[in-house]
Each structure stands twice: as structure tokens, then as C-alpha cells.
Write a protein that holds these residues in place. Structure first.
Motif, PDB file in Angstrom:
ATOM      1  N   GLU A 194      13.946 -26.874 -14.168  1.00  0.00           N
ATOM      2  CA  GLU A 194      12.767 -27.278 -13.897  1.00  0.00           C
ATOM      3  C   GLU A 194      12.156 -27.850 -13.371  1.00  0.00           C
ATOM      4  O   GLU A 194      12.735 -28.725 -12.433  1.00  0.00           O
ATOM      5  N   HIS A 202       5.059 -26.438 -15.028  1.00  0.00           N
ATOM      6  CA  HIS A 202       6.288 -26.466 -15.079  1.00  0.00           C
ATOM      7  C   HIS A 202       7.104 -25.250 -15.260  1.00  0.00           C
ATOM      8  O   HIS A 202       6.963 -24.801 -16.645  1.00  0.00           O
ATOM      9  N   ARG A 252      14.002 -32.420 -11.754  1.00  0.00           N
ATOM     10  CA  ARG A 252      12.866 -31.860 -12.417  1.00  0.00           C
ATOM     11  C   ARG A 252      12.220 -31.875 -11.325  1.00  0.00           C
ATOM     12  O   ARG A 252      10.934 -32.654 -10.842  1.00  0.00           O
ATOM     13  N   HIS A 272       8.106 -25.148 -21.881  1.00  0.00           N
ATOM     14  CA  HIS A 272       7.101 -25.718 -23.179  1.00  0.00           C
ATOM     15  C   HIS A 272       5.721 -24.900 -22.345  1.00  0.00           C
ATOM     16  O   HIS A 272       4.476 -25.929 -22.693  1.00  0.00           O
TER      17      HIS A 272
HETATM   18 ZN    ZN Z   1       8.836 -29.241 -18.417  1.00  0.00          ZN
END
Ligand code: ZN
Ligand code: ZN
Length: 409
Positions: free
Chosen positions: A63, A71, A101, A126
Motif C-alpha cells: 500500500e 491509499h 506503507r 478500503h
Molecule cells: Zn490503507
């Protein structure tokens, strides 16, 4: 969350292919490199009682965060491509060597360009959550990815949404929906709490890519995930005291709670805002199965925490008998679970079977999550009077309700 643990725990959950996460991080990449390699997949064969020919395959994933804090999930074909991406992102990232990330000083379109150069797959993850997500800051794929929007093959739905939510947004109809677990720990209520089932000929990056892009007969055949209400951001709610608000109420209050905390817009309200069609699924969309982790169901049956020794013991015994969670939760005949011999007491045995039965019959009641707090699940077992009593007990003002589900941890 080291690779051997992930490999072992994945197999116990019935998962054969798993994302590494964090694949641009130099130290993590070094560990991945040490795995056995074949066709863009990385193998790890857990020692011990698990069958001879069973291995877990890893595919490289990471990510990254863009300048708007959106993201993106990248699925990367090979170590060398991961190294290439690391090099090309390094000049835009202050934390690529320390954060799994990384945050990049690039927008969505630029990141998609880099992904394309590295032949990686990219999509928002998400996507509906009110923080760090595409629809938190943009109203469309195009607004985020610009001319690269056509390169995006998937959207990862996150825990608070399912296909019935996402297919109300017309621009998502052509995309494949991923339901990934985004686990930050290997416990059975986290790892593979959501997953995808694909038709693929073998475990490799190329096959996964074809399945996500629905090419050559490869395709997703099932999405599995939490009931959306169980997610942490399903309804609009205060992030400090977790009082829930309707959308109109939140707007009237200018997104300030009466405790003066911030009200975060829930995924359900956000989808309602964005919805431009009736949610009819496109032909290619696979069914969506709502699943509650077996340890959670067992914990509810015994009124114990899903991570308690008692629950763990029963979870192990059920898996030893039926191989994986999905078999126990969905496929095995109830009578065969009831008839199986376990070395835990018969009262617990019956209560667990009762809970699995209630789950299968949809006797699940969920107080929706919001403001960063997971939803609370109740299984309606027992007599009607008991259920009624349960409902009365459960009705207090949501904001003041104590978290009961272990999913809170
Ligand atoms: Zn994330
Ligand atoms: Zn509040």
C-alpha cells in the motif's frame, strides 16, 4: 507477522495465496527474497502436521499513500519490479526506508503511471472509509487517477462495504471488487477475515492478474467479508465518544458531536451520496458471502473472548476435524459437527453448534460500527424470550454502549 507465521496461519484458515504487504520495504523484501520462487509467486512450506504438498504462495503487494492521503494497493509482478518501483518512488518519499506503507509526494495519476511502468496492478484500497481513501477525498476515479483511470482494474472494498454498496456507483461496474482482509496481526479473527476466491489455473502473479482483469476465463468467483455493519466506519459517528448520527443530523451539527468531537462520515452515508444507480450487479459480479470469523462465533457461543484459551482450543479442534473455517461455518452438515467427537465438554459443543446454526440461518444482529469502532454482533440463539431480553438489553444509546466484541482489539 513474519512470513513463516503468515504462511502457517493462512493455511489453517484455508487460504492458499496471500499478499506480502509492504513489499517496497528493503528489509521485508530481503525476507521475501529468501523464499522459494516460481512464476512470480513465492512459496513457503510450513513444517509439521500440514499435508506434504501444501504450500502457501505469496504475491508481492504494497500500500502507498499519495499527496491527498489516498491509499493505493499495488500488486507487483516480481522482486526486480519491486526494486524498480522502490527506486522510482524513493525520490518522492521521505519514509520509504522506514514505513511499510510509504507516503509519496505524487498524486494518484502519477502513482498509477509508475505502477504501469512496472507492470503492476493498482487500485484504491478500503475505498470508502472516511480517512485515507479515494472516496473520502474524491467523488470519482477520474478525479483521483485522471487519464490513468482506465488502467485501474480493481477496487478494494474495505471492511465497511460490500458489493451491494459498491455497485450503486456506476463507474465501479467494470471493475473487479477485491475483499482483502488488511490484517495487521495473524490471529484467526484478523487474518483472512475477508478474502477472495478466484478461478485460476495455478498460483502465480500472471494467473492472479488474469483473474482480476477477468481474462482468458480466469475470474473472481466469490467475495467473502464481514457484514458491512461490522466495519469500523459503517455509520456516521463521533470519533471520540462514538455517538452515531444520521447524515442530516451530522450536517445540521456541522460534523461536531455534542461532546465537541469530530463526527466522521460513515461508509453507508458516503455511498448514499455517491450512488447514481440502483445497485443492480453487472453480469460478471460474483456472489458476496458475509462471514463472521469462526473464533468470533465460538466466542459468542461461550460468552468468552475469541482469543481466550477455551475458544482457541475449540477452534483448533474444529479445524483438526474439518480442515478449514469455511467448511465449519458454511459447508459441513450441522449433524456432522454435532456428531463429531471432541475432547471439550458436551455443553460447549452444543452451544457452539447452536451458534454456527444461528449464523447459517442469518440469525445475526449487528449494531453497526462507526467513528472507528467495530460493530457488535449478536447471534440469536436460545428461546424467543431470551432473544427478546437480549434485544431490550442491547438497546441503550449507542454512544454509551460498551464495546463487547473482541473485534475491537
Ligand atoms: Zn490503507
Ligand atoms: Zn462525541
Amino acid at each position: 507477522m513474519d512470513l513463516p507465521t503468515l504462511a502457517t496461519e493462512a493455511l489453517r484458515k484455508g487460504i492458499q495465496l496471500i499478499g506480502t504487504g509492504d513489499c517496497l520495504h528493503p528489509k521485508w523484501l530481503r525476507e521475501i527474497r529468501a523464499l522459494e520462487k516460481r512464476d512470480g509467486g513465492f512459496f513457503y512450506k510450513p513444517a509439521g502436521e500440514i499435508g506434504e504438498n501444501i504450500t502457501t504462495t505469496f504475491v508481492l503487494t504494497v500500500e502507498v499513500e499519495d499527496t491527498r492521503r489516498v491509499h493505493h494497493l499495488l500488486i507487483v509482478p516480481s522482486i526486480s519490479k519491486a526494486e524498480e518501483l522502490y527506486e522510482s518512488f524513493r525520490k518522492y518519499s521521505p519514509d520509504i526506508d522506514s514505513d511499510g506503507r510509504p507516503s509519496l509526494r505524487l498524486n494518484g495519476a502519477e502513482i498509477a503511471e509508475h505502477a504501469k511502468d512496472a507492470e503492476a496492478l493498482i487500485g484504491p484500497c478500503h475505498a470508502f472509509t472516511p480517512w485515507t481513501a479515494l472516496y473520502a477525498y474524491h467523488d470519482s476515479l477520474k478525479a483521483c487517477y485522471g487519464d490513468m483511470a482506465g488502467y485501474i482494474p480493481f477496487v478494494e472494498l474495505g471492511l465497511s462495504a460490500d458489493s451491494s454498496y459498491a455497485d450503486r456507483i456506476g463507474e465501479l461496474h467494470d471493475l473487479t471488487f477485491l475483499t482483502n482482509s488488511d490484517a495487521h496481526s495473524p490471529y484467526p479473527i484478523r487474518l483472512a477475515r475477508e478474502f477472495n476466491r478466484f478461478h485460476m489455473e495455478e498460483m502465480s502473479f500472471e494467473e492472479l492478474k488474469a483473474a482480476i482483469k477477468r481474462e482468458r476465463g480466469r475470474k473472481p468467483v466469490l467475495n467473502v467479508g464481514f457484514p458491512p455493519q461490522e466495519g469500523k466506519y459503517n455509520e456516521s459517528a463521533c470519533i471520540r465518544c462514538y455517538t452515531h448520527y444520521s447524515l442530516t443530523e451530522a450536517i445540521t451539527r456541522r460534523w461536531r458531536c455534542r461532546c465537541s468531537g469530530l463526527i466522521k462520515k460513515g461508509v453507508r452515508d458516503r455511498v448514499n451520496e455517491l450512488a447514481d444507480c440502483d445497485g443492480t450487479h453487472p453480469e460478471h459480479r460474483p456472489p458476496y458471502l458475509h462471514l463472521i470469523p469462526l473464533a468470533e462465533v465460538t466466542g459468542l457461543a461461550l460468552h468468552k473472548s475469541p482469543s481466550s484459551k477455551a475458544v482457541q482450543k475449540i477452534w483448533e479442534a474444529l479445524l483438526a476435524e474439518f480442515d478449514d473455517e469455511v467448511t465449519v461455518l458454511i459447508d459441513a452438515p450441522i449433524d456432522s459437527i454435532l456428531g463429531a467427537h471432541f475432547d471439550f465438554n458436551s455443553d460447549a459443543h452444543e452451544r457452539v453448534v447452536e451458534a454456527i446454526k444461528a449464523f447459517r440461518e442469518g440469525k445475526v444482529r449487528i449494531l453497526p460500527g462507526g467513528g472507528g469502532k467495530y460493530g457488535v454482533i449478536e447471534l440469536r440463539t436460545g428461546t424467543r424470550e431470551e432473544v427478546k431480553e437480549l434485544e431490550v438489553k442491547q438497546e441503550p444509546e449507542r454512544g454509551k454502549m460498551k464495546q463487547r466484541s473482541l473485534l475491537d482489539f
